[in-house]
Design a protein around this motif. Structure first.
Motif, PDB file in Angstrom:
ATOM      1  N   VAL A   4      -3.427 -89.077-127.916  1.00 20.44           N
ATOM      2  CA  VAL A   4      -3.637 -87.673-127.546  1.00 20.44           C
ATOM      3  C   VAL A   4      -4.469 -86.918-128.578  1.00 20.44           C
ATOM      4  CG1 VAL A   4      -2.490 -85.473-127.063  1.00 20.44           C
ATOM      5  CG2 VAL A   4      -1.639 -87.587-126.014  1.00 20.44           C
ATOM      6  N   PRO A   5      -4.128 -86.966-129.866  1.00 21.59           N
ATOM      7  CA  PRO A   5      -4.950 -86.227-130.839  1.00 21.59           C
ATOM      8  C   PRO A   5      -6.400 -86.714-130.876  1.00 21.59           C
ATOM      9  CG  PRO A   5      -2.873 -86.890-131.836  1.00 21.59           C
ATOM     10  CD  PRO A   5      -2.953 -87.568-130.505  1.00 21.59           C
ATOM     11  N   GLU A   6      -6.598 -88.027-130.751  1.00 20.33           N
ATOM     12  CA  GLU A   6      -7.954 -88.581-130.759  1.00 20.33           C
ATOM     13  C   GLU A   6      -8.759 -88.063-129.565  1.00 20.33           C
ATOM     14  OE1 GLU A   6      -9.967 -92.931-130.029  1.00 20.33           O
ATOM     15  OE2 GLU A   6      -8.122 -92.876-131.208  1.00 20.33           O
ATOM     16  N   VAL A   7      -8.137 -88.057-128.398  1.00 24.31           N
ATOM     17  CA  VAL A   7      -8.815 -87.557-127.196  1.00 24.31           C
ATOM     18  C   VAL A   7      -9.129 -86.072-127.356  1.00 24.31           C
ATOM     19  CG1 VAL A   7      -8.477 -87.053-124.733  1.00 24.31           C
ATOM     20  CG2 VAL A   7      -7.892 -89.310-125.648  1.00 24.31           C
ATOM     21  N   GLU A   8      -8.169 -85.308-127.862  1.00 25.50           N
ATOM     22  CA  GLU A   8      -8.414 -83.876-128.043  1.00 25.50           C
ATOM     23  C   GLU A   8      -9.510 -83.628-129.070  1.00 25.50           C
ATOM     24  OE1 GLU A   8      -4.963 -81.399-128.299  1.00 25.50           O
ATOM     25  OE2 GLU A   8      -4.313 -82.010-126.301  1.00 25.50           O
ATOM     26  N   GLN A   9      -9.611 -84.468-130.095  1.00 28.00           N
ATOM     27  CA  GLN A   9     -10.701 -84.338-131.058  1.00 28.00           C
ATOM     28  C   GLN A   9     -12.053 -84.602-130.397  1.00 28.00           C
ATOM     29  OE1 GLN A   9      -9.578 -87.095-134.134  1.00 28.00           O
ATOM     30  NE2 GLN A   9      -8.365 -85.581-135.251  1.00 28.00           N
TER      31      GLN A   9
ATOM     32  N   ALA B  47     -17.005 -82.159-128.065  1.00 27.30           N
ATOM     33  CA  ALA B  47     -17.914 -81.940-126.937  1.00 27.30           C
ATOM     34  C   ALA B  47     -17.975 -80.481-126.497  1.00 27.30           C
ATOM     35  CB  ALA B  47     -17.488 -82.816-125.754  1.00 27.30           C
ATOM     36  N   LEU B  48     -16.828 -79.797-126.523  1.00 24.10           N
ATOM     37  CA  LEU B  48     -16.754 -78.439-125.973  1.00 24.10           C
ATOM     38  C   LEU B  48     -16.610 -77.346-127.019  1.00 24.10           C
ATOM     39  CD1 LEU B  48     -14.238 -78.953-123.006  1.00 24.10           C
ATOM     40  CD2 LEU B  48     -16.741 -79.003-122.929  1.00 24.10           C
ATOM     41  N   GLY B  49     -16.034 -77.682-128.151  1.00 29.50           N
ATOM     42  CA  GLY B  49     -15.670 -76.679-129.140  1.00 29.50           C
ATOM     43  C   GLY B  49     -14.211 -76.296-128.976  1.00 29.50           C
ATOM     44  N   ALA B  50     -13.606 -75.839-130.064  1.00 33.39           N
ATOM     45  CA  ALA B  50     -12.164 -75.536-130.076  1.00 33.39           C
ATOM     46  C   ALA B  50     -11.807 -74.413-129.109  1.00 33.39           C
ATOM     47  CB  ALA B  50     -11.716 -75.186-131.488  1.00 33.39           C
ATOM     48  N   ASP B  51     -12.629 -73.364-129.056  1.00 27.89           N
ATOM     49  CA  ASP B  51     -12.325 -72.234-128.174  1.00 27.89           C
ATOM     50  C   ASP B  51     -12.358 -72.646-126.704  1.00 27.89           C
ATOM     51  OD1 ASP B  51     -11.999 -70.590-130.358  1.00 27.89           O
ATOM     52  OD2 ASP B  51     -14.028 -69.738-130.226  1.00 27.89           O
ATOM     53  N   ARG B  52     -13.347 -73.436-126.321  1.00 25.60           N
ATOM     54  CA  ARG B  52     -13.442 -73.865-124.917  1.00 25.60           C
ATOM     55  C   ARG B  52     -12.324 -74.838-124.569  1.00 25.60           C
ATOM     56  NH1 ARG B  52     -19.157 -75.564-123.042  1.00 25.60           N
ATOM     57  NH2 ARG B  52     -18.059 -75.625-121.058  1.00 25.60           N
ATOM     58  N   LEU B  53     -11.932 -75.692-125.515  1.00 26.04           N
ATOM     59  CA  LEU B  53     -10.807 -76.595-125.255  1.00 26.04           C
ATOM     60  C   LEU B  53      -9.535 -75.789-125.036  1.00 26.04           C
ATOM     61  CD1 LEU B  53      -9.377 -79.292-124.981  1.00 26.04           C
ATOM     62  CD2 LEU B  53      -9.201 -79.371-127.477  1.00 26.04           C
ATOM     63  N   ARG B  54      -9.303 -74.803-125.887  1.00 24.48           N
ATOM     64  CA  ARG B  54      -8.116 -73.958-125.742  1.00 24.48           C
ATOM     65  C   ARG B  54      -8.148 -73.240-124.386  1.00 24.48           C
ATOM     66  NH1 ARG B  54      -7.798 -72.913-130.510  1.00 24.48           N
ATOM     67  NH2 ARG B  54      -9.477 -71.393-130.689  1.00 24.48           N
ATOM     68  N   ALA B  55      -9.321 -72.717-123.999  1.00 26.48           N
ATOM     69  CA  ALA B  55      -9.456 -72.033-122.711  1.00 26.48           C
ATOM     70  C   ALA B  55      -9.257 -73.006-121.555  1.00 26.48           C
ATOM     71  CB  ALA B  55     -10.830 -71.361-122.613  1.00 26.48           C
ATOM     72  N   LEU B  56      -9.786 -74.215-121.679  1.00 24.45           N
ATOM     73  CA  LEU B  56      -9.600 -75.228-120.636  1.00 24.45           C
ATOM     74  C   LEU B  56      -8.122 -75.540-120.464  1.00 24.45           C
ATOM     75  CD1 LEU B  56     -10.649 -77.367-118.641  1.00 24.45           C
ATOM     76  CD2 LEU B  56     -10.921 -78.911-120.607  1.00 24.45           C
ATOM     77  N   HIS B  57      -7.433 -75.724-121.565  1.00 23.35           N
ATOM     78  CA  HIS B  57      -5.994 -76.016-121.528  1.00 23.35           C
ATOM     79  C   HIS B  57      -5.249 -74.881-120.830  1.00 23.35           C
ATOM     80  CE1 HIS B  57      -1.933 -76.930-122.983  1.00 23.35           C
ATOM     81  NE2 HIS B  57      -2.378 -78.154-123.162  1.00 23.35           N
TER      82      HIS B  57
END
Length: 151
Positions: free
Chosen positions: A120-125, A130-140
């Motif tokens: 999980v952490p590797e995939v999230e990294q 690819a997206l940036g931390a803000d976009r990942l947080r928004a996607l989640h």
């Protein structure tokens, strides 16, 4: 994952959100299966995620696993039989129902779950790269919102 896109009406089928989400799930699942094979668990296939994903620590009946995975009892029983043959799960009598058996993970099965969870952490990294931390947080947050709204 196959890269072949089905042709419908003589044209490639357009991607829609459901197709994109499913294809992303398949890619992520393939990462897990590849990692498991690297660690000596080549008998575990993508379809077996339906067992591991819905298995309770205290054991789960094949019927309940099938219901949770939205598949037939017969199909789930085949998946469980394969995993049992390869030492990933065991079936024991259900103390609450003499007619039923509970499917329990073995130490080998718990190892498979641990390997998958460690990814999980590797995939999230990779997604963050690819997206940036803000976009990942928004996607989640967006996916959580959609899960609540569509449930």
């Amino acid at each position: 994952m196959s890269t072949r896109v089905p042709i419908t009406g003589g044209r490639p089928r357009p991607d829609n959100l459901a197709v994109l989400l499913r294809e992303l799930f398949v890619l992520l699942n393939d990462l897990v299966i590849d990692r498991l094979a690297e660690r000596g668990h080549g008998a575990v296939r993508a379809s077996h995620s339906a067992v591991f994903q819905y298995l309770d620590d205290a054991g789960t009946t094949v019927s309940l696993l099938a219901e949770r995975a939205q598949m037939t009892k017969q199909a789930m029983a085949e998946l469980v039989a394969h995993l049992e043959t390869h030492g990933y799960v065991t079936r024991v009598p259900d103390p609450n129902d003499r007619r039923a058996k509970l499917v329990l993970p073995t130490a080998k099965g718990r190892e498979v779950v641990g390997i998958a969870q460690a990814l999980v952490p590797e995939v999230e990294q990779r997604i963050t790269a690819a997206l940036g931390a803000d976009r990942l947080r928004a996607l989640h947050e967006d996916l959580e919102t959609l899960r609540r709204e569509l449930a």
